[in-house]
Every structure is written in C-alpha cells, then in structure tokens.
Write a protein that holds these residues in place. Structure first.
Motif, PDB file in Angstrom:
ATOM      1  N   TYR A 109     -34.895 -51.712 -25.173  1.00 19.05           N
ATOM      2  CA  TYR A 109     -34.091 -52.518 -26.081  1.00 19.05           C
ATOM      3  C   TYR A 109     -33.512 -51.653 -27.184  1.00 19.05           C
ATOM      4  CZ  TYR A 109     -36.068 -56.774 -24.045  1.00 19.05           C
ATOM      5  OH  TYR A 109     -36.431 -57.752 -23.197  1.00 19.05           O
ATOM      6  N   VAL A 110     -34.371 -50.799 -27.746  1.00 19.91           N
ATOM      7  CA  VAL A 110     -33.900 -49.943 -28.839  1.00 19.91           C
ATOM      8  C   VAL A 110     -32.788 -49.041 -28.350  1.00 19.91           C
ATOM      9  CG1 VAL A 110     -34.576 -48.066 -30.359  1.00 19.91           C
ATOM     10  CG2 VAL A 110     -36.034 -50.064 -30.120  1.00 19.91           C
ATOM     11  N   MET A 111     -32.952 -48.546 -27.120  1.00 19.26           N
ATOM     12  CA  MET A 111     -31.900 -47.675 -26.594  1.00 19.26           C
ATOM     13  C   MET A 111     -30.616 -48.431 -26.341  1.00 19.26           C
ATOM     14  SD  MET A 111     -33.957 -45.294 -24.000  1.00 19.26           S
ATOM     15  CE  MET A 111     -32.589 -44.266 -23.655  1.00 19.26           C
ATOM     16  N   LEU A 112     -30.707 -49.758 -26.172  1.00 24.37           N
ATOM     17  CA  LEU A 112     -29.513 -50.563 -25.926  1.00 24.37           C
ATOM     18  C   LEU A 112     -28.956 -51.149 -27.219  1.00 24.37           C
ATOM     19  CD1 LEU A 112     -30.534 -52.417 -22.656  1.00 24.37           C
ATOM     20  CD2 LEU A 112     -28.683 -50.792 -22.936  1.00 24.37           C
ATOM     21  N   ASP A 113     -29.265 -50.553 -28.332  1.00 23.39           N
ATOM     22  CA  ASP A 113     -28.747 -50.972 -29.628  1.00 23.39           C
ATOM     23  C   ASP A 113     -29.222 -52.339 -30.045  1.00 23.39           C
ATOM     24  OD1 ASP A 113     -25.516 -49.355 -29.484  1.00 23.39           O
ATOM     25  OD2 ASP A 113     -27.466 -48.712 -30.290  1.00 23.39           O
ATOM     26  N   ALA A 114     -30.401 -52.734 -29.566  1.00 21.71           N
ATOM     27  CA  ALA A 114     -30.960 -54.022 -30.012  1.00 21.71           C
ATOM     28  C   ALA A 114     -32.282 -53.722 -30.689  1.00 21.71           C
ATOM     29  CB  ALA A 114     -31.134 -54.961 -28.822  1.00 21.71           C
ATOM     30  N   GLN A 115     -32.154 -53.034 -31.819  1.00 23.15           N
ATOM     31  CA  GLN A 115     -33.386 -52.544 -32.433  1.00 23.15           C
ATOM     32  C   GLN A 115     -34.282 -53.669 -32.894  1.00 23.15           C
ATOM     33  OE1 GLN A 115     -30.336 -51.718 -33.238  1.00 23.15           O
ATOM     34  NE2 GLN A 115     -30.035 -49.504 -33.139  1.00 23.15           N
ATOM     35  N   PHE A 116     -33.658 -54.646 -33.498  1.00 20.25           N
ATOM     36  CA  PHE A 116     -34.473 -55.777 -33.992  1.00 20.25           C
ATOM     37  C   PHE A 116     -35.215 -56.438 -32.855  1.00 20.25           C
ATOM     38  CE2 PHE A 116     -35.842 -58.791 -36.922  1.00 20.25           C
ATOM     39  CZ  PHE A 116     -35.660 -60.063 -36.421  1.00 20.25           C
ATOM     40  N   ILE A 117     -34.524 -56.628 -31.763  1.00 17.99           N
ATOM     41  CA  ILE A 117     -35.149 -57.250 -30.613  1.00 17.99           C
ATOM     42  C   ILE A 117     -36.302 -56.390 -30.116  1.00 17.99           C
ATOM     43  CG2 ILE A 117     -34.756 -58.099 -28.299  1.00 17.99           C
ATOM     44  CD1 ILE A 117     -33.429 -59.751 -30.394  1.00 17.99           C
ATOM     45  N   GLY A 118     -36.116 -55.139 -30.105  1.00 21.91           N
ATOM     46  CA  GLY A 118     -37.188 -54.275 -29.638  1.00 21.91           C
ATOM     47  C   GLY A 118     -38.438 -54.455 -30.485  1.00 21.91           C
ATOM     48  N   VAL A 119     -38.239 -54.464 -31.784  1.00 18.53           N
ATOM     49  CA  VAL A 119     -39.405 -54.640 -32.652  1.00 18.53           C
ATOM     50  C   VAL A 119     -40.034 -56.003 -32.422  1.00 18.53           C
ATOM     51  CG1 VAL A 119     -40.099 -54.829 -35.046  1.00 18.53           C
ATOM     52  CG2 VAL A 119     -38.473 -53.071 -34.365  1.00 18.53           C
ATOM     53  N   ILE A 120     -39.200 -56.998 -32.344  1.00 16.92           N
ATOM     54  CA  ILE A 120     -39.724 -58.353 -32.088  1.00 16.92           C
ATOM     55  C   ILE A 120     -40.487 -58.382 -30.772  1.00 16.92           C
ATOM     56  CG2 ILE A 120     -39.045 -60.706 -31.607  1.00 16.92           C
ATOM     57  CD1 ILE A 120     -38.860 -60.091 -34.451  1.00 16.92           C
ATOM     58  N   GLN A 121     -39.971 -57.699 -29.795  1.00 22.38           N
ATOM     59  CA  GLN A 121     -40.645 -57.665 -28.496  1.00 22.38           C
ATOM     60  C   GLN A 121     -42.061 -57.157 -28.655  1.00 22.38           C
ATOM     61  OE1 GLN A 121     -39.558 -58.484 -25.409  1.00 22.38           O
ATOM     62  NE2 GLN A 121     -40.455 -57.094 -23.923  1.00 22.38           N
ATOM     63  N   VAL A 122     -42.196 -56.088 -29.373  1.00 17.75           N
ATOM     64  CA  VAL A 122     -43.546 -55.547 -29.556  1.00 17.75           C
ATOM     65  C   VAL A 122     -44.399 -56.518 -30.345  1.00 17.75           C
ATOM     66  CG1 VAL A 122     -44.885 -53.701 -30.621  1.00 17.75           C
ATOM     67  CG2 VAL A 122     -42.800 -53.158 -29.376  1.00 17.75           C
ATOM     68  N   LEU A 123     -43.835 -56.990 -31.427  1.00 20.24           N
ATOM     69  CA  LEU A 123     -44.629 -57.881 -32.283  1.00 20.24           C
ATOM     70  C   LEU A 123     -45.032 -59.145 -31.560  1.00 20.24           C
ATOM     71  CD1 LEU A 123     -42.884 -57.832 -35.775  1.00 20.24           C
ATOM     72  CD2 LEU A 123     -45.181 -57.105 -35.222  1.00 20.24           C
ATOM     73  N   LEU A 124     -44.058 -59.732 -30.919  1.00 21.39           N
ATOM     74  CA  LEU A 124     -44.250 -61.077 -30.393  1.00 21.39           C
ATOM     75  C   LEU A 124     -44.916 -61.025 -29.030  1.00 21.39           C
ATOM     76  CD1 LEU A 124     -43.797 -63.982 -30.939  1.00 21.39           C
ATOM     77  CD2 LEU A 124     -41.467 -63.782 -30.232  1.00 21.39           C
ATOM     78  N   TYR A 125     -44.266 -60.401 -28.079  1.00 25.03           N
ATOM     79  CA  TYR A 125     -44.769 -60.429 -26.708  1.00 25.03           C
ATOM     80  C   TYR A 125     -46.066 -59.643 -26.600  1.00 25.03           C
ATOM     81  CZ  TYR A 125     -41.316 -62.775 -23.866  1.00 25.03           C
ATOM     82  OH  TYR A 125     -40.575 -63.710 -23.264  1.00 25.03           O
ATOM     83  N   ALA A 126     -45.936 -58.414 -26.953  1.00 25.10           N
ATOM     84  CA  ALA A 126     -47.115 -57.574 -26.770  1.00 25.10           C
ATOM     85  C   ALA A 126     -48.198 -57.911 -27.773  1.00 25.10           C
ATOM     86  CB  ALA A 126     -46.743 -56.101 -26.894  1.00 25.10           C
ATOM     87  N   GLY A 127     -47.773 -58.249 -28.970  1.00 23.07           N
ATOM     88  CA  GLY A 127     -48.774 -58.422 -30.016  1.00 23.07           C
ATOM     89  C   GLY A 127     -49.305 -59.826 -30.135  1.00 23.07           C
ATOM     90  N   ALA A 128     -48.578 -60.823 -29.748  1.00 19.59           N
ATOM     91  CA  ALA A 128     -49.050 -62.192 -29.918  1.00 19.59           C
ATOM     92  C   ALA A 128     -49.349 -62.844 -28.588  1.00 19.59           C
ATOM     93  CB  ALA A 128     -48.011 -63.000 -30.692  1.00 19.59           C
ATOM     94  N   ILE A 129     -48.342 -62.876 -27.741  1.00 14.80           N
ATOM     95  CA  ILE A 129     -48.493 -63.653 -26.498  1.00 14.80           C
ATOM     96  C   ILE A 129     -49.540 -63.026 -25.595  1.00 14.80           C
ATOM     97  CG2 ILE A 129     -47.305 -64.389 -24.429  1.00 14.80           C
ATOM     98  CD1 ILE A 129     -44.800 -64.692 -26.087  1.00 14.80           C
ATOM     99  N   MET A 130     -49.457 -61.761 -25.418  1.00 12.74           N
ATOM    100  CA  MET A 130     -50.422 -61.126 -24.535  1.00 12.74           C
ATOM    101  C   MET A 130     -51.810 -61.192 -25.124  1.00 12.74           C
ATOM    102  SD  MET A 130     -48.562 -60.718 -22.137  1.00 12.74           S
ATOM    103  CE  MET A 130     -49.941 -60.303 -21.137  1.00 12.74           C
ATOM    104  N   VAL A 131     -51.878 -61.167 -26.437  1.00 10.04           N
ATOM    105  CA  VAL A 131     -53.187 -61.287 -27.067  1.00 10.04           C
ATOM    106  C   VAL A 131     -53.772 -62.658 -26.787  1.00 10.04           C
ATOM    107  CG1 VAL A 131     -54.315 -61.428 -29.296  1.00 10.04           C
ATOM    108  CG2 VAL A 131     -52.706 -59.587 -28.823  1.00 10.04           C
ATOM    109  N   VAL A 132     -52.938 -63.677 -26.866  1.00 11.90           N
ATOM    110  CA  VAL A 132     -53.423 -65.024 -26.558  1.00 11.90           C
ATOM    111  C   VAL A 132     -53.920 -65.083 -25.135  1.00 11.90           C
ATOM    112  CG1 VAL A 132     -52.676 -67.401 -26.237  1.00 11.90           C
ATOM    113  CG2 VAL A 132     -51.981 -66.145 -28.251  1.00 11.90           C
ATOM    114  N   PHE A 133     -53.154 -64.467 -24.237  1.00 12.50           N
ATOM    115  CA  PHE A 133     -53.602 -64.457 -22.851  1.00 12.50           C
ATOM    116  C   PHE A 133     -54.979 -63.823 -22.716  1.00 12.50           C
ATOM    117  CE2 PHE A 133     -50.781 -66.143 -19.818  1.00 12.50           C
ATOM    118  CZ  PHE A 133     -49.505 -66.107 -20.341  1.00 12.50           C
TER     119      PHE A 133
END
Lengths: 97, 738, 183
Positions: free
Chosen positions: C51-75
């Motif tokens: 994502y960061v390489m595709l100029d979507a830096q905010f999305i990349g950070v959100i991806q880490v925070l949200l998906y990896a950091g929240a959703i997967m943790v819940v799983f």
C-alpha cells in the motif's frame, strides 16, 4: 504496476476462496474471508493510484465493515461453541431442512 | 330512445315508418313486463302454513294417479274439513289482470299494426334496428325487428290465440298455488315467441327459439315435485337442444359462405349460391334438423307426448298453437334457401308425410285424452311440413293458422273435460286417472257446450267441408299434387327416387293420414262424450261445465274454427260456390314467399279445375269414410274402465306402446351415453385424468419439487459456501464467455 | 500511461508481492489455527508495504493498525478462548477430492477474473496523471482521504458509524453467554 497489482489481487482472492472451500474449521474460514477482503482492498488501492483517491476512501469503509463483521461473526462462533462444543462445520447443521 | 328506422330501399322511406308500426317493439315488451310483474309477485309467499306456495302438492300431477292417492289420504287425515278450502295466492287478483291483460293489449296493438299494413301494402319488410348486437369483424348482427306480412300472420296467431289461452288459464289454474309463477312463465313464453317471429336476422330468431324452449321446459315441469313432470321437461329441452345444434350449424355455414345473417341480406345473396348444390342442401337440412326438434317431427318428436305432463293450457298454447309451429315459420321464412334446394325441400316433405301417418297410427291406440291430441299435433305438423316442403309456403302457413284454432280448441276443450273430471274425483277422494278416456264417457250431458265445440273441432281437423281444416288441408294436398309434374321438385332426384313419383306417394300418404286422423278423432269424441258414463255413479253428480271464463274462450275459438277457412278460399271452390274473397292469405304473403314459390313451381303446368275438384271430392270422401268407419267399428259401451282394462296384445300393443320408439332410443342412445359417461368420462377422464393427473398430479409435482428443494437445505454451511462459489463462477462466466 | 519505475521500486514491489502470496498460501494450508493466523498477519504486513508503495500511506498504516493489530488479535483471542490449538482435535481440511475440486474451481475463477481485468475502463473514471501528487501536496497523506470522506461521502461515513455501533451491541449480546443472561 497496475497490472501486476491486479494479478496479485486476483491470486490472493482465489487463495481466499479456496481456503473457504477446503477448511472445516469455522474460524479459519473466517480468516480466509478476511483475506478475500484484504485482496479487495488492494484492488481499490491499486486503482486509486491511477484513478483518484476515491478508492482509498472506499478502503476505509471496507476495513470498517470487515472489523464489524469479524466482531459479530466471532461472537456467533463463540455462542455456537458454547452449545455444541465444536466449531467444525459438519456439526453445525441446525438449519437442516 | 334508440330507435333507428332502417331505410330499406334507396332513399324512399318505408310506407310503414311513422305509423303505429314503429311501436312494434312494444309487442314483445308488454309480455316481458307481465313476466317481470308476475314473477315478482310469485316470489311473495302468500300462504301461511304451506311449505312453498309455488309448489302445488294439492293439485295432482296430470297423468299420475298413485301419488294423488297417497297425498290425499295424508291430507284428509291432517287437514280435515279444511281440505276443500280454496287456497288461492294472495296476489291472484292482480295476476289475473296483468297476465292476460298484457296479452290482450299486445293483441290490440297487433291489430293496429295489421291495419296499418293492410292499408299501406308494403312490398319490402319494415326493419327496426335498435342497437348493434354483435359487431365482430366481418360479423355484423344487429338487434333488429322485422315486420312483414309473414311475421304479421304469426304475431296475430301468437297474441290472439295466446290471449284466449291466458284468459282460459285464469279459470283453469285458479286454485293452483303457483298461479303467478304460471302466468309469469306464460308471459315470458309469449315474449320469446314474439322475438322469434319478429327477429330480423337468424340470431335474434335463435334467441327466441332458445327462449321458447326454455319456457317450454319451465312450463312442462310446472309441477316439478313429481319426477315424471320434471323428467318430461328435461326430455323436451334436451331434444330441442339436439335440434338447436343443427340450426346453429346451418347458421355457421350460412355465415361462412354468405357472410350475412339477416333475412334481407341472405335472400339477396342466396342467389349467388348454386341452386341445388350440396352446400345449400346441407344448410337447409341442418336447419330442418332444428325444426324437427322444435316442431316434433321424426326423429326428435318423442318429447311432445311426454310434454302433456304440463298444465293443459300450456299444451294448448305451446304444443299446439305456437312453439311447435316455429319450425314451420322458420322454413317459410327461409323460403329463399329451401326453394334453391329441391333435395332438401323433398326431404322436408318426406319427413313430414312419414311423421303424419306414423303419429296418426299411434294416436289410434292412446287412452289418455291429451296424448291423443299430442300425437294429433305431431301428425298435423307433419302436414304443415309437407306444405312448406313442396314449396307451398302459403298452404303451410294457412294450415298453421287453422290448426292453431282447432287444436287450441281441442286442447282447451279437453282441459274443460279434465277440469270437470278432476273436480269430480276430488270430491269423492278417488285416485282414478282424470285424463284417461276409459274413465270418461257420456259426458255430453254434463258438458254440452264443450261437447258441441269439440265436435266442431273434430270435424274441422278431419277435413269436413267448409270448416277451416278442410280448406287448409286440401290446399296442401292439392299443392303436392300440382307440383308432382313439372316443378323443380318433380325433376329432382331424391335418393334415387324421381321427385314426381315421390310427390305422388306423399300425396297418397297425406290421404291415408287424413283417413286415420278422422278415425282417431272420432274415437276420442265417442269415448269421451258418447256412450255410457264410466266415471262412476258417485262422481257423476259433480260433473259440470266449467265456468264462463273458460267456455267463452272455447266459443271464440269455435267461431274461428268455423270461419277460419275464409282466410284463403281457393279458386276452385269460389268459382263454383261464391263464398267470399279468393286467396286472401296468398295475396297477403306474396311479397314474402312469392318469389320462392314461383321458383319451385316454374314450369309446373296448371292442374285443370276438374282434376282439382275431383281431388277435393276424394279428400272429403275419405274424411267422411273415416268418421263413419270409426262410428261403425268402435263401440263405446264395450270399453272397460281403466281399472278393469285388459292389456293389449300383438300389434295393438306395439301401437299402444308408441312402436317402442322411446325404448329403442333408450337402448341405442341413452344407455350407451350413460355407460360412456360413467365408465369413460367419469372414471377415466374426470377421476383419473383431471383429478388424478392434473389436480393431484400437479400437487404431487409441487411436493416433489419441494422435496428436491428441501434437499438443498442441508444446514451444512460448508456446502452453502461451495454452492455460492459455483454460482459466482457461473455468473462471471456469463460475462467472460460472451 | 504508467511512468517508468526505478529498479529499486520494482524489485521491492515484486518482493513484497511474493511474500504476500507465499504467506497466503501458507496460511491456507495450515491446520493449526494459531499458525494460520500468524501467517495471515504476515500477509497483512506485506500488503501494508505494498500500500505504501502504491502511494496509499495512510491506508498502509491503517492496515497494520486495524487488520494486523486489531482484527487478527481478536481472532487469536477467540482461538485461545475456545482452546482450539490442540493438534488432536484438528482434522480440519476436507478430503483430497474436495481439495482437488476446490483447486479447480479456484483456477476457473482465476481465469475469469484475469479476463475481466483486461477490460477497458469507462472514460469518466480517468483523472489527470498527477492528480494524486497534487492532492498529496495540498493536503498531506491523511488529508487526501479525510477530505473526500467528510465531504463527499459523509452519509456513508455516518452510516458506517451506526453499523459499528450495532456490531458492538450485537457482539456483546451474542457472546454474553448463559451465565450472565437474565432469568
């Protein structure tokens, strides 16, 4: 990079689909669904690079919905587990007609 | 109002437009109003204590004495002295005025219209078109009435004789609880009959045709509580329907080949059709099939004797004077068609002749007075068909008119007799049959007026000179004889028999039937009025002449019977004895049936006057011989009472049982129809196919499809996911595989 | 239409792509849910890099925070909660036939998607080439997303917040369990 991104997207999505099909553990199936959603996110981001920032906005929504869905779905699985002591799909067939 | 007068010729208005003839619509509407009023009154229950005021369980079913005995016995126990009280309908007074009143008004209007016609002498029919009834593509049928000389004759007969019979019914049906219902049905019948004769096209005629069939059913089964009467009504209706099928097919063929169905149109275009072609013959024969049903000819006559189960005035009106003559009217009306097909005309004449002699022989051995008259009617209708069959449309109509006079007189006279007999048996609580001649005899001392008038009618029907029947019957026979040489019929070929020979045979048959007619009518008179009184000594004191309201109509009919012949005095007689104006009816009907008659008689040589007078002489001799023969051979004092009757043997039994025609029809048609209906149509088609295959089968199909669908509801989420993915594959395939 | 990318960029793009793909395949083929979850986390991370390489830096950070950091943790929480980690309980994958069929289906879908990808986009969607750079210049990374989110897509934003509320309430209700429910 668009074509490569889209190819990667497709591949990730298909992996997710196959995962849904071959697993019997409900939680893993759930995670495969998350993978599919992530692939879709990638699609949006890939397109947004060339066609405007609306794609990224949509990604925000997808993520939000995915989070909500994960929460509720896991709650359901917990509830089922309490009744059936299993998350194997073969045993979750109360809807049998 | 939506009256539109059709201009019948170019820009010249019809001579009748603007006269009273424009009120012709009122003629059928008056009886219709009577039907409505009487019908509404009949719905009003008028009798406390009776289960249904319209059902007369008090009046015995005509012809069935056993039921009477049981009901009388019960009633005598229950009601005691009240048994003899008159149970009249509350509204009987109003009905007595409305019922005959509308008919009398119609008759007066008809007289007015006739007067207008007589003074203006219209050549073309007067059409009153009211609205477009069936405008469907090529089919353009209007609700229209046609007033011409032919319909005028029928109108006068229907309303005139009808009015008389209505008045008679006031006295006859006085004590019947179904009094208003009776008059409403009778008025409805007159309405439909007038629609029949006034219709300007075949469909309107057919409406009246069907309607009179319906009313006949309603009136025959008037006392429907007795199954015999209800069955008779059904039989009449069903046999009528078979004939109607023929009529309908004829109409279809007409429309398919000519494209129009109104009389003026068909007569104009009939010339386009090839004369004598199979098409014309087929149309005419199918139409004649309808006539055999309505007018009780072979093979569809069997309903008429059974129809005597209805009240006697009904038999007089419907089954003597008007409804059964509808077939004759139809053929006269369709003269432009029948004259084009010699084969069909000959067929009509042959069937008429055979029916005449056949029914006459059956009448010889009947004991029920009304049955004798019924077979007499069938036989006389045969004469009429002989008349219109050989193209003597005027003669046929003439006989129709005179027959309505003397047959109505005969029926109403027998009604008086039955009325007296029934009253007598009622008083003595006897269960005897009031209609059987074996229970009568010597009634001339008790019913003198009826006696005299019925003898007049008997002489008329036998063909004694100067009475009406003599003129009309002779004219028919003379027409047959005249056309046997040189006419289009004579040169035609009927199933291999040359037309001329056939016509001579028909003539002979007519003479034979006249002989038999004289015999059975004299027999009727002898057994009913002469000889010893077989009614029983107790009942004798109660026998009396009917009230004046009934006998007055008999007198009027008697006068008409005597002087009816003046309608169409033949040349042959007026040259010898100047009785009066010549050929009135012929001249009157000439604009309508003249061309058709001329088409048939073209080329026929005029029969010399001497031959004609000889023929008349022969007919008179035969009539007198018949009467004398009957008086000589039949011994009224040796007739046993019905209770002591000896069953007949041999050929007599065959004749008495009507040649077992009913039984034969039952065996060949009715029972196989029942068998097919029950075994095939009901069991296999209805139960098996429709119920089993379609109804239950579709339910079973739905259930099995549902079961298949339920197999999809495994509850197994994994399988659901699979199905989902396969679905996505298919859907995307639709996009990618284009 | 696309600019020429430097080799560094392309190499890292492909690197992260391969890592993502390999992690995904590993994730799908694991039987142990914990292991699978962790592989998924790895996939998320590499995708964030993409994502960061595709100029979507905010999305990349959100991806880490949200998906990896929240959703997967819940799983992972749920997996631990339900105590599913024991190998003895795991007969998790379907049989060989099923797997073959799934693979075929997957290939079929893949081919269809590839066909669709080659389709032409409608003209209205095409924006000027340096649109994204301009946006980034104007509004920095967060702003490029926040501006459309709160202006053009405000309604969707509000609805999504309602959705989240419902999801929270639903999850709490569903997971409460018998011991706490009112009698």
């Amino acid at each position: 990079m668009l074509a490569e991104s889209l190819a990667l997207t497709a591949a990730l999505f298909i992996i997710g689909v196959v995962g849904v099909l071959i697993h019997r553990n409900a939680i893993i199936i759930f995670m495969c669904v998350e993978l599919m959603l992530t692939a879709v996110n990638l699609t949006f981001v890939a397109f947004s690079r060339f066609y405007g920032t609306a794609g990224q906005v949509f990604v925000v929504f997808v993520m939000t919905v995915s989070a909500a869905e994960a929460a509720v779905g896991l709650a359901i699985i917990i509830a089922i587990f309490r009744h059936r002591q299993t998350v194997d799909l073969r045993n979750i067939n109360l809807l049998k007609g | 109002m939506f009256l539109q007068t059709a201009v019948s010729a170019a820009a010249v208005a019809h001579p009748l437009s603007g006269t009273i003839a424009e009120w012709v619509w009122l003629l059928p509407v008056l009886p219709l109003a009577g039907f409505v009023i009487n019908g509404l009154l009949s719905l009003n229950s008028a009798h406390f204590g009776a289960a249904d005021p319209n059902i007369s369980d008090h009046h015995p079913p005509e012809g069935g004495a056993e039921a009477l005995a049981s009901s009388h016995a019960e009633e005598a126990e229950e009601a005691g002295d009240d048994h003899h009280a008159v149970r009249r309908h509350r509204w009987a007074g109003v009905v007595s005025v409305v019922g005959p009143g509308v008919l009398i008004l119609s008759f007066l209007l008809a007289l007015g219209i006739w007067q207008a016609m007589a003074t203006t002498h219209p050549e073309a029919p007067f059409i009153q078109r009211y609205f477009s009834w069936m405008p469907v593509g090529d089919l353009q049928i209007d609700a229209a009435l046609q007033l011409d000389q032919l319909s005028m004759v029928m109108i006068l007969v229907v309303t005139g004789v009808g009015a008389l019979i209505h008045v008679f019914s006031v006295g006859y049906m006085r004590d019947d609880p179904g009094y208003p219902r009776y008059f409403s049905y009778l008025n409805l019948f007159v309405f439909f009959m007038l629609m029949l004769v006034l219709g300007a096209n075949y469909p309107v005629l057919f409406v009246g045709w069907e309607g009179v069939g319906l009313c006949s059913y309603l009136l025959i089964g008037f006392w429907f509580n007795d199954k015999v009467n209800a069955d008779a009504g059904k039989k009449a209706f069903i046999l009528n329907r078979i004939g109607d099928f023929g009529f309908l097919v004829a109409m279809f063929m007409l429309f398919a080949n000519i494209g129009v169905l109104d009389f003026i149109g068909v007569s104009a275009k009939a010339g386009d059709l090839v004369a004598g072609s199979p098409l014309i013959t087929a149309i005419c024969l199918f139409m004649f099939l309808g006539c055999t049903g309505k007018s009780a000819q072979i093979p569809l006559y069997v309903w008429l004797p059974d129809a005597m189960a209805g009240p006697t005035p009904v038999s007089a009106l419907i089954h003597a004077a008007t409804m059964v003559t509808a077939g004759v009217y139809l053929i006269a009306r369709s003269s432009f068609l029948f004259s084009l097909s010699p084969v069909a005309s000959l067929t009509v004449a042959v069937v008429g002749a055979v029916t005449a002699i056949f029914a006459a022989t059956i009448g010889l051995k009947q004991w029920d007075i009304k049955k004798v008259l019924a077979y007499s009617t069938i036989s006389q209708l045969g004469y009429m068909f002989v008349g219109v069959g050989v193209g003597a449309y005027v003669s046929g109509m003439f006989h129709l008119v005179t027959h309505s006079f003397f047959k109505a007189l005969l029926f109403l006279g027998s009604g008086s007799v039955i009325h007296a007999m029934h009253a007598a048996y009622h008083q003595t609580h006897s269960a005897e049959d009031a209609q059987d001649m074996r229970n009568m005899g010597g009634l001339k001392q008790y019913l003198p007026i009826t006696f005299v008038l019925m003898w007049i009618a008997t002489l008329a029907i036998s063909g004694i000179p100067l009475l009406s029947g003599f003129f009309s019957k002779d004219e028919i026979l003379a027409s047959v004889f005249a056309r046997a040489h040189g006419s289009t019929l004579a040169s035609a070929n009927w199933l291999g028999i040359p037309g001329g020979t056939l016509l001579y045979v028909i003539y002979g048959t007519g003479l034979a039937a006249a002989f038999v007619t004289a015999i059975y009518m004299t027999r009727l008179m002898l057994y009913t009025f002469h000889g010893p009184v077989r009614t029983g000594t107790q009942e004798e004191q109660y026998l009396h002449e009917p009230p004046w309201i009934m006998t007055s109509t008999l007198v009027i009919l008697g006068i008409l019977t005597v002087f009816g012949g003046w309608l169409n005095l033949p040349e042959v007689i007026t040259d010898v004895v100047p009785l009066g104006p010549r050929d009135l009816l012929t001249h009157w009907l000439d604009p309508v049936v003249g061309p058709a008659t001329a088409r048939i008689t073209a080329g026929a040589a005029q029969v010399p006057a001497a031959t004609e007078q000889a023929l008349i002489g022969v007919a008179v001799v035969i009539a007198v011989a018949g009467i004398v023969f009957a008086i000589g051979r039949l011994k009224p004092d040796r007739v046993p009472r019905k209770a002591d009757a000896i069953p007949e043997e041999g050929f007599e039994r065959v004749v008495a049982n009507k040649y077992y025609v009913d039984e034969a029809l039952d065996r060949t048609i009715v029972i196989p129809t029942y068998a097919v209906s029950r075994n095939f149509l009901w069991r296999i088609v209805d139960n098996g196919l429709i119920d089993g295959l379609f109804v239950n089968g579709s339910a079973a199909l739905a259930r099995s499809l549902g079961w298949v669908g339920s197999r999809l509801q495994t509850g197994n989420v994994g399988i659901y996911a699979w199905v989902l993915v396969v679905g996505v594959l298919a859907m995307l395939g639709a996009f990618t595989l284009r | 239409m696309e600019p020429h990318y430097p080799l560094f960029y392309v190499f890292h793009f492909y690197l992260f792509g391969v890592i993502a793909l390999a992690s995904a395949i590993a994730f799908v083929t694991r039987k142990n849910p914990v292991t699978a979850a962790l592989w998924l986390v790895n996939t998320m991370f590499s995708l964030a890099a993409l994502y960061v390489m595709l100029d979507a830096q905010f999305i990349g950070v959100i991806q880490v925070l949200l998906y990896a950091g929240a959703i997967m943790v819940v799983f992972l929480f749920v997996v631990m909660l339900l105590n599913l980690g024991h190998p003895s309980e795991l007969a998790d994958l379907r049989g060989t036939g099923w797997r073959l069929a799934a693979g075929l289906l997957g290939l079929g879908l893949l081919s269809e998607i590839m066909v669709i990808i080659r389709a032409k986009l409608p003209q209205q969607l095409i924006v000027p080439r340096d649109f994204n750079e301009q946006q980034l210049q104007k509004l920095n990374a967060v702003g490029t997303i926040a501006a459309p989110l709160f202006k053009d897509y405000l309604l969707a934003f509000e609805l999504t917040s309602v959705l989240l509320l419902v999801a929270i309430a639903g999850a709490v209700v569903l997971a409460r369990g018998r011991t706490v429910s009112a009698r």
